[in-house]
Write an enzyme that holds these catalytic residues in place. Structure first.
Site, PDB file in Angstrom:
ATOM      1  N   HIS B  59       0.739  -1.258  -0.011  1.00 29.83           N
ATOM      2  CA  HIS B  59      -0.017  -0.013   0.004  1.00 29.83           C
ATOM      3  C   HIS B  59       0.730   1.226  -0.047  1.00 29.83           C
ATOM      4  O   HIS B  59       2.184   1.297   0.532  1.00 29.83           O
ATOM      5  CB  HIS B  59      -0.929  -0.042   1.235  1.00 29.83           C
ATOM      6  CG  HIS B  59      -2.231  -0.685   1.093  1.00 29.83           C
ATOM      7  ND1 HIS B  59      -2.998  -0.939   1.969  1.00 29.83           N
ATOM      8  CD2 HIS B  59      -2.460  -1.949   0.132  1.00 29.83           C
ATOM      9  CE1 HIS B  59      -4.155  -1.712   1.757  1.00 29.83           C
ATOM     10  NE2 HIS B  59      -3.541  -2.463   0.834  1.00 29.83           N
ATOM     11  N   GLU B  61       1.020   4.271   1.786  1.00 29.11           N
ATOM     12  CA  GLU B  61       1.427   4.381   3.222  1.00 29.11           C
ATOM     13  C   GLU B  61       2.512   3.639   3.682  1.00 29.11           C
ATOM     14  O   GLU B  61       3.477   4.021   4.305  1.00 29.11           O
ATOM     15  CB  GLU B  61       0.200   4.195   4.331  1.00 29.11           C
ATOM     16  CG  GLU B  61      -1.002   5.060   3.810  1.00 29.11           C
ATOM     17  CD  GLU B  61      -2.157   4.363   3.156  1.00 29.11           C
ATOM     18  OE1 GLU B  61      -1.846   3.486   2.134  1.00 29.11           O
ATOM     19  OE2 GLU B  61      -3.085   4.279   3.633  1.00 29.11           O
ATOM     20  N   CYS B  89      -5.975   2.046   5.824  1.00 26.45           N
ATOM     21  CA  CYS B  89      -6.732   0.767   6.279  1.00 26.45           C
ATOM     22  C   CYS B  89      -6.008   0.651   7.424  1.00 26.45           C
ATOM     23  O   CYS B  89      -5.164   0.739   8.009  1.00 26.45           O
ATOM     24  CB  CYS B  89      -6.469  -0.569   5.184  1.00 26.45           C
ATOM     25  SG  CYS B  89      -4.877  -0.902   5.384  1.00 26.45           S
ATOM     26  N   CYS B  92      -2.076  -0.232   7.356  1.00 24.95           N
ATOM     27  CA  CYS B  92      -1.684   1.204   7.326  1.00 24.95           C
ATOM     28  C   CYS B  92      -1.483   2.269   8.691  1.00 24.95           C
ATOM     29  O   CYS B  92      -0.752   2.675   8.983  1.00 24.95           O
ATOM     30  CB  CYS B  92      -1.834   1.680   6.173  1.00 24.95           C
ATOM     31  SG  CYS B  92      -1.499   0.973   4.567  1.00 24.95           S
TER      32      CYS B  92
END
Lengths: 163, 163
Positions: B59, B61, B89, B92
């Site tokens: 992801h 992040e 999410c 993260c």
């Protein structure tokens, strides 16, 4: 698979995760280890390397998940079981959900940061699009003890020698 | 810093995060981008690369946090702000807490998986040992629109040409 066979396998793979935790302790890392298994085959093993790598995300589970994705050539870890000595934190529980790991088996509970029942219970939350099965308490004493001993030794190191 | 300056900075850095999201779309990844800033300096930039890397943890992040740790040579990102186009999410948000990021600014809300207020609110949970400040809704429309357009195009691709 019968429950008895499953329990024997869980013990076997948790012992391997505990071996990984011991490797972490040997390099002065908080001793947490993880193993990912698919069809009785070990896909990846990892241990906490936060200090060594100076990477906040280098938890045993996250490293094991990244390795498993690499080995299997896919981000989808369906059919995989993840064994870890300590209850996963929110980051790792989140990564377990995202990677669609089928089953998580952990040893000791983490009352200070666990995200599989202790503080929150992310894998059980029906609002996320994947819910792995979670089994807790496999070799919990051994998994907890290695952590307790590590932190005891750390505290002893900090005290002046004269005390 | 006055609120007015902070708002101007937030817009500036969110525009950069949105540029990262556009880069994700260009390589057919779900368009989410992130930027980490410390003392007005950009420490790291990243965009979602899950499909490209076949890594469930890739992801925007998480990649930005790992890069920032590498750049700064420490897993402690105190003093850093993280800008991301979509609400983080659980993985993260967990990584943000672990890395001790001071401040998180996100664009669009994620009602299906957001862990900063939508499904759970991890950064606000006092039981974890670090609580970053969270600001939401900066350029929310633009950040949401790039995602909507991406998924609309994906659905159109799937339909047979004759329809």
């Amino acid at each position: 698979m019968s429950t008895l066979y499953k329990q024997r396998d869980d013990l076997f793979f948790m012992k391997l995760a505990l071996q990984e935790a011991k490797r972490a302790a040997e390099v002065d890392e908080v001793p947490i280890g993880a193993v990912i298994v698919k069809d009785d085959e070990i896909i990846s093993k990892a241990y906490n390397l936060r200090e060594t790598l100076q990477d906040a995300t280098a938890h045993a589970e996250l490293l094991a998940i990244r390795k498993a994705c690499e080995v299997l050539g896919t981000w989808r870890l369906n059919g995989c079981s993840l064994y870890v000595t300590l209850e996963p934190c929110p980051m790792c529980a989140g990564a377990i959900i995202l990677s669609r790991v089928d089953r998580v088996v952990f040893g000791a509970k983490d009352p200070k940061g666990g995200a599989c029942g202790s503080i929150v219970n992310l894998p059980a939350d029906k609002r996320f699009n994947h819910r792995p099965e979670v089994v807790e308490g496999v070799m919990a004493d051994e998994c907890g003890e290695i952590l307790t001993k590590f932190f005891q030794a750390k505290r002893a190191e900090k005290k002046p020698a004269s005390e």
